[in-house]
Design a protein around this motif. Structure first.
Motif, PDB file in Angstrom:
ATOM      1  N   THR A 175      39.891  65.794  39.320  1.00 33.95           N
ATOM      2  CA  THR A 175      40.668  64.687  38.775  1.00 33.95           C
ATOM      3  C   THR A 175      39.723  63.552  38.416  1.00 33.95           C
ATOM      4  OG1 THR A 175      41.023  63.670  40.949  1.00 33.95           O
ATOM      5  CG2 THR A 175      42.650  65.302  40.209  1.00 33.95           C
ATOM      6  N   SER A 176      40.186  62.680  37.525  1.00 33.12           N
ATOM      7  CA  SER A 176      39.337  61.561  37.118  1.00 33.12           C
ATOM      8  C   SER A 176      39.092  60.603  38.279  1.00 33.12           C
ATOM      9  CB  SER A 176      39.982  60.816  35.945  1.00 33.12           C
ATOM     10  OG  SER A 176      41.255  60.310  36.309  1.00 33.12           O
ATOM     11  N   GLU A 177      40.089  60.448  39.153  1.00 33.41           N
ATOM     12  CA  GLU A 177      39.935  59.522  40.278  1.00 33.41           C
ATOM     13  C   GLU A 177      38.842  59.972  41.237  1.00 33.41           C
ATOM     14  OE1 GLU A 177      42.746  60.765  39.229  1.00 33.41           O
ATOM     15  OE2 GLU A 177      43.879  59.035  38.477  1.00 33.41           O
ATOM     16  N   SER A 178      38.792  61.270  41.503  1.00 41.93           N
ATOM     17  CA  SER A 178      37.800  61.779  42.453  1.00 41.93           C
ATOM     18  C   SER A 178      36.422  61.962  41.830  1.00 41.93           C
ATOM     19  CB  SER A 178      38.270  63.119  43.024  1.00 41.93           C
ATOM     20  OG  SER A 178      38.340  64.104  42.004  1.00 41.93           O
ATOM     21  N   SER A 179      36.329  61.828  40.505  1.00 40.79           N
ATOM     22  CA  SER A 179      35.069  62.103  39.813  1.00 40.79           C
ATOM     23  C   SER A 179      34.372  60.850  39.303  1.00 40.79           C
ATOM     24  CB  SER A 179      35.322  63.057  38.630  1.00 40.79           C
ATOM     25  OG  SER A 179      35.944  64.245  39.057  1.00 40.79           O
ATOM     26  N   ILE A 180      34.915  59.678  39.639  1.00 38.24           N
ATOM     27  CA  ILE A 180      34.313  58.433  39.146  1.00 38.24           C
ATOM     28  C   ILE A 180      32.869  58.298  39.605  1.00 38.24           C
ATOM     29  CG2 ILE A 180      34.417  55.918  39.352  1.00 38.24           C
ATOM     30  CD1 ILE A 180      37.430  56.114  39.330  1.00 38.24           C
ATOM     31  N   LYS A 181      32.588  58.750  40.831  1.00 37.62           N
ATOM     32  CA  LYS A 181      31.215  58.618  41.345  1.00 37.62           C
ATOM     33  C   LYS A 181      30.219  59.405  40.504  1.00 37.62           C
ATOM     34  CE  LYS A 181      31.977  62.147  44.968  1.00 37.62           C
ATOM     35  NZ  LYS A 181      33.451  62.182  44.925  1.00 37.62           N
ATOM     36  N   TYR A 182      30.665  60.497  39.895  1.00 39.18           N
ATOM     37  CA  TYR A 182      29.758  61.284  39.060  1.00 39.18           C
ATOM     38  C   TYR A 182      29.459  60.568  37.750  1.00 39.18           C
ATOM     39  CZ  TYR A 182      31.139  64.691  42.506  1.00 39.18           C
ATOM     40  OH  TYR A 182      31.387  65.318  43.696  1.00 39.18           O
ATOM     41  N   HIS A 183      30.423  59.813  37.265  1.00 36.32           N
ATOM     42  CA  HIS A 183      30.182  58.966  36.096  1.00 36.32           C
ATOM     43  C   HIS A 183      29.094  57.937  36.413  1.00 36.32           C
ATOM     44  CE1 HIS A 183      31.014  56.339  32.670  1.00 36.32           C
ATOM     45  NE2 HIS A 183      31.135  55.339  33.522  1.00 36.32           N
ATOM     46  N   ILE A 184      29.163  57.362  37.599  1.00 27.93           N
ATOM     47  CA  ILE A 184      28.160  56.373  38.015  1.00 27.93           C
ATOM     48  C   ILE A 184      26.793  57.033  38.159  1.00 27.93           C
ATOM     49  CG2 ILE A 184      27.511  54.767  39.851  1.00 27.93           C
ATOM     50  CD1 ILE A 184      30.506  54.393  40.417  1.00 27.93           C
ATOM     51  N   TRP A 185      26.761  58.200  38.796  1.00 31.85           N
ATOM     52  CA  TRP A 185      25.486  58.894  38.983  1.00 31.85           C
ATOM     53  C   TRP A 185      24.872  59.291  37.644  1.00 31.85           C
ATOM     54  CZ3 TRP A 185      27.100  62.801  43.408  1.00 31.85           C
ATOM     55  CH2 TRP A 185      27.386  62.063  44.562  1.00 31.85           C
ATOM     56  N   LEU A 186      25.702  59.774  36.731  1.00 36.27           N
ATOM     57  CA  LEU A 186      25.193  60.154  35.411  1.00 36.27           C
ATOM     58  C   LEU A 186      24.647  58.936  34.670  1.00 36.27           C
ATOM     59  CD1 LEU A 186      27.909  62.703  34.218  1.00 36.27           C
ATOM     60  CD2 LEU A 186      25.502  63.197  34.665  1.00 36.27           C
ATOM     61  N   GLY A 187      25.324  57.803  34.835  1.00 37.63           N
ATOM     62  CA  GLY A 187      24.834  56.577  34.212  1.00 37.63           C
ATOM     63  C   GLY A 187      23.481  56.165  34.763  1.00 37.63           C
TER      64      GLY A 187
END
Length: 213
Positions: A175-187
């Motif tokens: 889900t997008s809610e549980s995957s926000i941290k991966y967006h941060i890590w990718l950034g």
């Protein structure tokens, strides 16, 4: 097979093909053979159709049926539930499930594979961009350029984790809610790669006296 199942299977195939293109991107086969064919095939009409297909999948995804609910009550999704169980609970990773850990490892493998292939192809065909340029200087330029290419891979996946109503995340049980941290890590990772790309070129321009050009 239900219409929802058919849409899910078809979209999985499309997503798998998209991932395969990223795997093949740094190879000679992609550059010499695939690129001409893809440029003539993948036009704006193709991508519009892909977007429409994603909307259709979301429609079926959100339309729950009694049979699917009954299957969940019977515990037929136990395999998926097992993959979603936390396997790592520690800072700064937070809570990471087996499914998320698997995809993270696959993504790291993709980055390593891409960088290794880019450098292998590049070092085998070094071009001196300035008269009197040394081999190690050309290799420094090549490495710096390829680090930018790897950063582009991070950008390609950057917004998948935070896209609400995504047609991709439900396919892999996220889900997008549980995957926000991966967006941060990718950034963060893309920033590191592009910083290394920039610093490498600054050093290259300095040692080859191109800073004033």
């Amino acid at each position: 097979m239900s219409s929802k199942g058919m849409a899910r299977a078809a979209f999985l195939v499309v997503f798998a093909v998209w991932l395969m293109i990223w795997v093949m991107l740094p190879t000679k086969l992609y550059k010499n053979t695939w690129t001409p064919n893809l440029e003539t095939t993948l036009n704006s009409t193709y991508f519009s159709g892909q977007a429409a297909f994603g909307c259709a999948y979301l429609h079926f995804q959100n339309k729950s049926t009694d049979s699917s609910n009954h299957s969940k009550r019977l515990g037929l999704d136990s395999a998926t539930a097992l993959l979603k169980r936390p396997v790592v609970v520690m800072a700064p990773l937070g809570i990471v499930s087996a499914l998320e850990l698997t995809f993270a490892a696959m993504f790291v493998a993709l980055l390593i594979w891409s960088l290794a292939n880019y450098l292998y192809v590049s070092f085998g065909n070094l071009h001196m961009h300035k008269e009197g340029e040394k081999i190690w200087e050309a290799k420094l330029r090549s490495v710096s350029l390829r680090l930018g290419y790897i950063g582009n891979i991070c950008w390609a996946f950057l917004f998948f984790p935070v896209t609400r109503g995504s047609s991709v995340l439900p396919l892999i049980g996220l889900t997008s809610e549980s995957s926000i941290k991966y967006h941060i890590w990718l950034g963060h990772l893309s920033n590191i790669l592009f910083a290394a790309h920039t610093i490498g070129f600054i050093i290259y321009w300095a040692i080859t006296n191109q800073m004033a050009e």
